[in-house]
Write a protein that holds these residues in place. Structure first.
Motif, mmCIF file in Angstrom:
data_model
loop_
_atom_site.group_PDB
_atom_site.id
_atom_site.type_symbol
_atom_site.label_atom_id
_atom_site.label_comp_id
_atom_site.label_asym_id
_atom_site.label_seq_id
_atom_site.Cartn_x
_atom_site.Cartn_y
_atom_site.Cartn_z
ATOM 1 N N ALA A 55 0.817 -1.216 0.000
ATOM 2 C CA ALA A 55 0.000 0.000 0.000
ATOM 3 C C ALA A 55 0.848 1.262 0.000
ATOM 4 C CB ALA A 55 -0.938 0.002 1.204
ATOM 5 N N PHE A 56 1.994 1.233 0.650
ATOM 6 C CA PHE A 56 2.763 2.466 0.745
ATOM 7 C C PHE A 56 4.019 2.484 -0.103
ATOM 8 C CE2 PHE A 56 0.141 2.453 4.513
ATOM 9 C CZ PHE A 56 -0.475 3.676 4.344
ATOM 10 N N TYR A 57 4.721 1.421 -0.204
ATOM 11 C CA TYR A 57 5.981 1.438 -0.947
ATOM 12 C C TYR A 57 5.754 1.175 -2.437
ATOM 13 C CZ TYR A 57 10.776 0.658 -2.304
ATOM 14 O OH TYR A 57 11.988 0.747 -2.933
ATOM 15 N N ASP A 64 2.403 5.256 -8.951
ATOM 16 C CA ASP A 64 2.218 6.705 -9.079
ATOM 17 C C ASP A 64 3.161 7.427 -8.121
ATOM 18 O OD1 ASP A 64 1.392 9.283 -9.461
ATOM 19 O OD2 ASP A 64 -0.726 8.900 -9.045
ATOM 20 N N PRO A 65 4.382 7.742 -8.568
ATOM 21 C CA PRO A 65 5.371 8.380 -7.694
ATOM 22 C C PRO A 65 4.967 9.775 -7.217
ATOM 23 C CG PRO A 65 6.403 7.518 -9.684
ATOM 24 C CD PRO A 65 4.924 7.406 -9.861
ATOM 25 N N THR A 66 3.976 10.397 -7.855
ATOM 26 C CA THR A 66 3.583 11.757 -7.464
ATOM 27 C C THR A 66 2.579 11.779 -6.319
ATOM 28 O OG1 THR A 66 1.766 11.839 -9.070
ATOM 29 C CG2 THR A 66 3.949 12.585 -9.803
ATOM 30 N N TYR A 67 1.908 10.665 -6.070
ATOM 31 C CA TYR A 67 0.864 10.633 -5.045
ATOM 32 C C TYR A 67 1.452 10.254 -3.695
ATOM 33 C CZ TYR A 67 -3.778 10.120 -3.101
ATOM 34 O OH TYR A 67 -4.901 10.278 -2.352
ATOM 35 N N ARG A 68 1.067 10.964 -2.646
ATOM 36 C CA ARG A 68 1.522 10.676 -1.287
ATOM 37 C C ARG A 68 0.322 10.282 -0.446
ATOM 38 N NH1 ARG A 68 5.532 9.676 -3.332
ATOM 39 N NH2 ARG A 68 7.275 11.064 -3.592
ATOM 40 N N PHE A 69 0.406 9.117 0.158
ATOM 41 C CA PHE A 69 -0.696 8.587 0.938
ATOM 42 C C PHE A 69 -0.585 9.035 2.384
ATOM 43 C CE2 PHE A 69 0.123 5.758 -2.572
ATOM 44 C CZ PHE A 69 -1.131 5.635 -3.120
ATOM 45 N N SER A 70 -1.734 9.230 3.016
ATOM 46 C CA SER A 70 -1.740 9.622 4.419
ATOM 47 C C SER A 70 -2.193 8.485 5.330
ATOM 48 C CB SER A 70 -2.641 10.841 4.621
ATOM 49 O OG SER A 70 -3.965 10.525 4.246
ATOM 50 N N GLY A 71 -2.510 7.351 4.756
ATOM 51 C CA GLY A 71 -2.951 6.208 5.551
ATOM 52 C C GLY A 71 -3.588 5.162 4.657
ATOM 53 N N LEU A 72 -4.036 4.085 5.255
ATOM 54 C CA LEU A 72 -4.632 3.002 4.479
ATOM 55 C C LEU A 72 -5.911 3.428 3.768
ATOM 56 C CD1 LEU A 72 -4.054 -0.069 6.807
ATOM 57 C CD2 LEU A 72 -2.918 0.449 4.652
ATOM 58 N N ILE A 73 -6.718 4.251 4.411
ATOM 59 C CA ILE A 73 -7.954 4.718 3.768
ATOM 60 C C ILE A 73 -7.614 5.552 2.545
ATOM 61 C CG2 ILE A 73 -9.998 6.167 4.074
ATOM 62 C CD1 ILE A 73 -10.076 5.166 6.981
ATOM 63 N N ALA A 75 -5.000 5.162 0.659
ATOM 64 C CA ALA A 75 -4.554 4.218 -0.363
ATOM 65 C C ALA A 75 -5.740 3.525 -1.022
ATOM 66 C CB ALA A 75 -3.601 3.187 0.243
ATOM 67 N N VAL A 76 -6.744 3.137 -0.230
ATOM 68 C CA VAL A 76 -7.932 2.479 -0.776
ATOM 69 C C VAL A 76 -8.696 3.440 -1.682
ATOM 70 C CG1 VAL A 76 -10.186 1.500 -0.160
ATOM 71 C CG2 VAL A 76 -8.137 0.819 1.096
ATOM 72 N N ARG A 77 -8.842 4.685 -1.247
ATOM 73 C CA ARG A 77 -9.524 5.694 -2.078
ATOM 74 C C ARG A 77 -8.789 5.894 -3.396
ATOM 75 N NH1 ARG A 77 -10.413 9.987 2.658
ATOM 76 N NH2 ARG A 77 -12.246 9.045 3.608
ATOM 77 N N TYR A 78 -7.471 5.983 -3.324
ATOM 78 C CA TYR A 78 -6.668 6.172 -4.524
ATOM 79 C C TYR A 78 -6.866 5.005 -5.496
ATOM 80 C CZ TYR A 78 -2.699 6.222 -7.650
ATOM 81 O OH TYR A 78 -1.921 6.178 -8.765
ATOM 82 N N LEU A 79 -6.791 3.777 -4.978
ATOM 83 C CA LEU A 79 -6.946 2.606 -5.837
ATOM 84 C C LEU A 79 -8.344 2.534 -6.436
ATOM 85 C CD1 LEU A 79 -4.968 -0.065 -3.808
ATOM 86 C CD2 LEU A 79 -4.318 0.977 -5.992
ATOM 87 N N ALA A 80 -9.378 2.894 -5.660
ATOM 88 C CA ALA A 80 -10.744 2.882 -6.173
ATOM 89 C C ALA A 80 -10.914 3.931 -7.271
ATOM 90 C CB ALA A 80 -11.733 3.131 -5.036
#
Length: 88
Positions: A55-57, A64-73, A75-80
């Motif tokens: 999810a993070f690495y 997508d090297p430009t996107y920075r995740f703030s948590g698992l939620i 990451a799930v939103r991004y993937l959806a």
């Protein structure tokens, strides 16, 4: 909530997570000790660790090297959102 920057507090937090995991798994195994239960618990922990790594690495480095995740939620939103965009 602020980000944690103090190295001592970060190490303390990691230690507390380790303690929580050891206590929880110890209580599960103490309730009904069995090699099968130990194996399944170990596989579960390993699988979730790999999911967290993905999810993070993997997503940040390869998808997508430009996107920075703030948590698992996040990451799930991004993937959806990515799946909805690719499906069009």
């Amino acid at each position: 909530m602020r980000d944690l920057h103090d190295a001592t507090l970060i190490k303390l937090k990691a230690g507390l997570f380790l303690l929580l995991g050891v206590l929880a798994s110890g209580l599960l195994l103490a309730d009904r000790p069995a090699w099968r239960r130990l194996a399944l618990l170990s596989i579960t922990v390993w699988a979730f660790c790999r999911l967290y790594y993905f999810a993070f690495y993997v997503i940040e480095r390869y998808l997508d090297p430009t996107y920075r995740f703030s948590g698992l939620i996040s990451a799930v939103r991004y993937l959806a959102k990515r799946r909805a965009t690719l499906g069009r």
